[in-house]
Design a protein around this motif. Structure first.
Motif, mmCIF file in Angstrom:
data_model
loop_
_atom_site.group_PDB
_atom_site.id
_atom_site.type_symbol
_atom_site.label_atom_id
_atom_site.label_comp_id
_atom_site.label_asym_id
_atom_site.label_seq_id
_atom_site.Cartn_x
_atom_site.Cartn_y
_atom_site.Cartn_z
ATOM 1 N N TYR A 247 7.022 -54.624 9.668
ATOM 2 C CA TYR A 247 7.984 -55.693 9.399
ATOM 3 C C TYR A 247 7.622 -56.840 10.345
ATOM 4 O O TYR A 247 7.759 -56.710 11.567
ATOM 5 C CB TYR A 247 9.413 -55.218 9.640
ATOM 6 C CG TYR A 247 9.837 -54.111 8.700
ATOM 7 C CD1 TYR A 247 10.277 -54.402 7.412
ATOM 8 C CD2 TYR A 247 9.777 -52.773 9.105
ATOM 9 C CE1 TYR A 247 10.656 -53.378 6.544
ATOM 10 C CE2 TYR A 247 10.159 -51.753 8.247
ATOM 11 C CZ TYR A 247 10.592 -52.061 6.961
ATOM 12 O OH TYR A 247 10.963 -51.060 6.098
ATOM 13 N N LEU A 248 7.158 -57.936 9.777
ATOM 14 C CA LEU A 248 6.633 -59.037 10.578
ATOM 15 C C LEU A 248 7.430 -60.313 10.352
ATOM 16 O O LEU A 248 7.574 -60.777 9.221
ATOM 17 C CB LEU A 248 5.159 -59.287 10.224
ATOM 18 C CG LEU A 248 4.482 -60.491 10.878
ATOM 19 C CD1 LEU A 248 4.421 -60.325 12.394
ATOM 20 C CD2 LEU A 248 3.086 -60.702 10.293
ATOM 21 N N GLU A 249 7.951 -60.879 11.424
ATOM 22 C CA GLU A 249 8.598 -62.181 11.388
ATOM 23 C C GLU A 249 7.750 -63.163 12.184
ATOM 24 O O GLU A 249 7.335 -62.859 13.311
ATOM 25 C CB GLU A 249 10.002 -62.117 11.995
ATOM 26 C CG GLU A 249 11.031 -61.416 11.127
ATOM 27 C CD GLU A 249 12.434 -61.564 11.708
ATOM 28 O OE1 GLU A 249 13.123 -62.533 11.341
ATOM 29 O OE2 GLU A 249 12.820 -60.711 12.534
ATOM 30 N N THR A 250 7.507 -64.336 11.616
ATOM 31 C CA THR A 250 6.688 -65.337 12.301
ATOM 32 C C THR A 250 7.458 -66.649 12.439
ATOM 33 O O THR A 250 8.206 -67.044 11.538
ATOM 34 C CB THR A 250 5.381 -65.606 11.530
ATOM 35 O OG1 THR A 250 5.699 -65.939 10.168
ATOM 36 C CG2 THR A 250 4.471 -64.389 11.549
ATOM 37 N N PHE A 251 7.244 -67.293 13.567
ATOM 38 C CA PHE A 251 7.856 -68.588 13.856
ATOM 39 C C PHE A 251 6.770 -69.530 14.358
ATOM 40 O O PHE A 251 5.730 -69.086 14.844
ATOM 41 C CB PHE A 251 8.947 -68.447 14.926
ATOM 42 C CG PHE A 251 9.972 -67.390 14.610
ATOM 43 C CD1 PHE A 251 11.118 -67.703 13.902
ATOM 44 C CD2 PHE A 251 9.786 -66.068 15.015
ATOM 45 C CE1 PHE A 251 12.065 -66.737 13.600
ATOM 46 C CE2 PHE A 251 10.722 -65.085 14.720
ATOM 47 C CZ PHE A 251 11.865 -65.426 14.009
ATOM 48 N N VAL A 252 6.998 -70.824 14.247
ATOM 49 C CA VAL A 252 6.034 -71.822 14.708
ATOM 50 C C VAL A 252 6.694 -72.706 15.753
ATOM 51 O O VAL A 252 7.797 -73.219 15.537
ATOM 52 C CB VAL A 252 5.505 -72.686 13.542
ATOM 53 C CG1 VAL A 252 4.417 -73.644 14.045
ATOM 54 C CG2 VAL A 252 4.967 -71.817 12.421
ATOM 55 N N LYS A 253 6.026 -72.865 16.894
ATOM 56 C CA LYS A 253 6.539 -73.711 17.968
ATOM 57 C C LYS A 253 5.454 -74.658 18.455
ATOM 58 O O LYS A 253 4.261 -74.339 18.378
ATOM 59 C CB LYS A 253 7.027 -72.860 19.146
ATOM 60 C CG LYS A 253 8.247 -72.001 18.846
ATOM 61 C CD LYS A 253 8.692 -71.243 20.096
ATOM 62 C CE LYS A 253 9.916 -70.376 19.812
ATOM 63 N NZ LYS A 253 10.338 -69.616 21.034
#
Length: 273
Positions: A247-253
């Motif tokens: 289960y992969l959650e990705t965010f961009v900063k």
């Protein structure tokens, strides 16, 4: 290294500067333990990240028992002249592996072997094709013959020196290298904020760092489609790598100018010892 070790430890793409860290891959068999150290390609640094990458490459010159210098028929023999001058003064055995010979012909390969013999007279020159597994087994056998006898450094079941989180960030970065053009992949770093594992599942939260707001928009894409594609492909590769449901959650900063920040580079592990 992936082929020699028999596992996909280093990410690989058609783009330059794919490898950023020094990564160990370990072979254990009945009579030997071989510790391969895969380093970034040699380059002339334009910013601090690349300085760290070159430091990883040069560190191999200090502690290797056998040096494998991997080139191919496309690369100019004198491309890395400064680095090769250091190689010329090494006292350890040197194997020059001319990879991708399937992209050339016999006449040109013979000429290339002669050029490398002239440049590194003490080296053994071995044409190979990793893609077609040509001449790879003799390379491994030759490495075994050249290695000094000593106690094993690692446990028998250990495959690498890197933790699981490292491979998560590398696999996500590999997908970004494959799916984005120009400068975008080189401005990206991936951090793993959480990695929670049980017997059958792994829950991962990862952050993709970029240097500018405009790059953040490109990574995410229209209605988030680009980021979703990266996450989906990364999840599939991670499931193959770990053998578990991911289960992969990705965010961009945005982390402005992280490639030139000593603090950020240390945080991301670019601190050769």
């Amino acid at each position: 290294m992936n082929l020699l070790v028999g596992e996909r430890i280093s990410i690989a793409t058609f783009k330059a500067q794919t490898t950023r860290h020094r990564i160990m891959g370990i072979i254990n068999d009945d009579d030997a333990q071989i510790v391969f150290s895969d380093t970034p390609g040699v380059l002339k640094p334009n910013y601090k990240l690349q300085q760290s990458m070159l430091a990883f490459s040069e560190s191999a010159l200090q502690d290797a028992d056998v040096l494998l210098y991997v080139t191919d028929p496309v690369e100019q023999v004198d491309k890395n002249s400064d680095f090769l001058r250091k190689v010329q003064h090494l006292d350890v055995p040197i194997l020059v592996l001319i990879n991708k010979i399937d992209l050339s012909n016999e006449k040109d390969i013979v000429s290339l072997v002669e050029q490398w013999h002239e440049l590194l007279p003490k080296a053994e020159i071995l044409p190979i094709s990793a893609l077609h597994k040509f001449n790879v087994a003799p390379v491994l056998q030759r490495i075994k013959q050249l290695l000094p006898e000593c106690p094993p450094y690692f446990e028998k079941d250990q495959l690498t020196d890197k933790p699981a989180r490292f491979f998560v960030s590398e696999i996500i970065r590999e997908k970004i290298l494959l799916y984005y053009d120009k400068e975008i992949p080189y401005s990206v770093e991936v951090g793993v904020e959480s990695f929670q594992e049980d017997n059958t599942h792994i829950h991962i939260n990862a952050v993709i760092y970029v240097e500018r707001d405009s790059q953040k928009g490109i990574i995410i894409g229209h209605q988030g489609k680009a980021l979703k594609k990266v996450a989906t492909e990364a999840r599939k590769s991670l499931e193959r790598f770990f053998g578990k449901t991911i289960y992969l959650e990705t965010f961009v900063k945005v982390d402005k100018d992280w490639r030139n920040s000593d603090k950020e580079l240390n945080l991301f592990g670019y601190n050769p010892e």
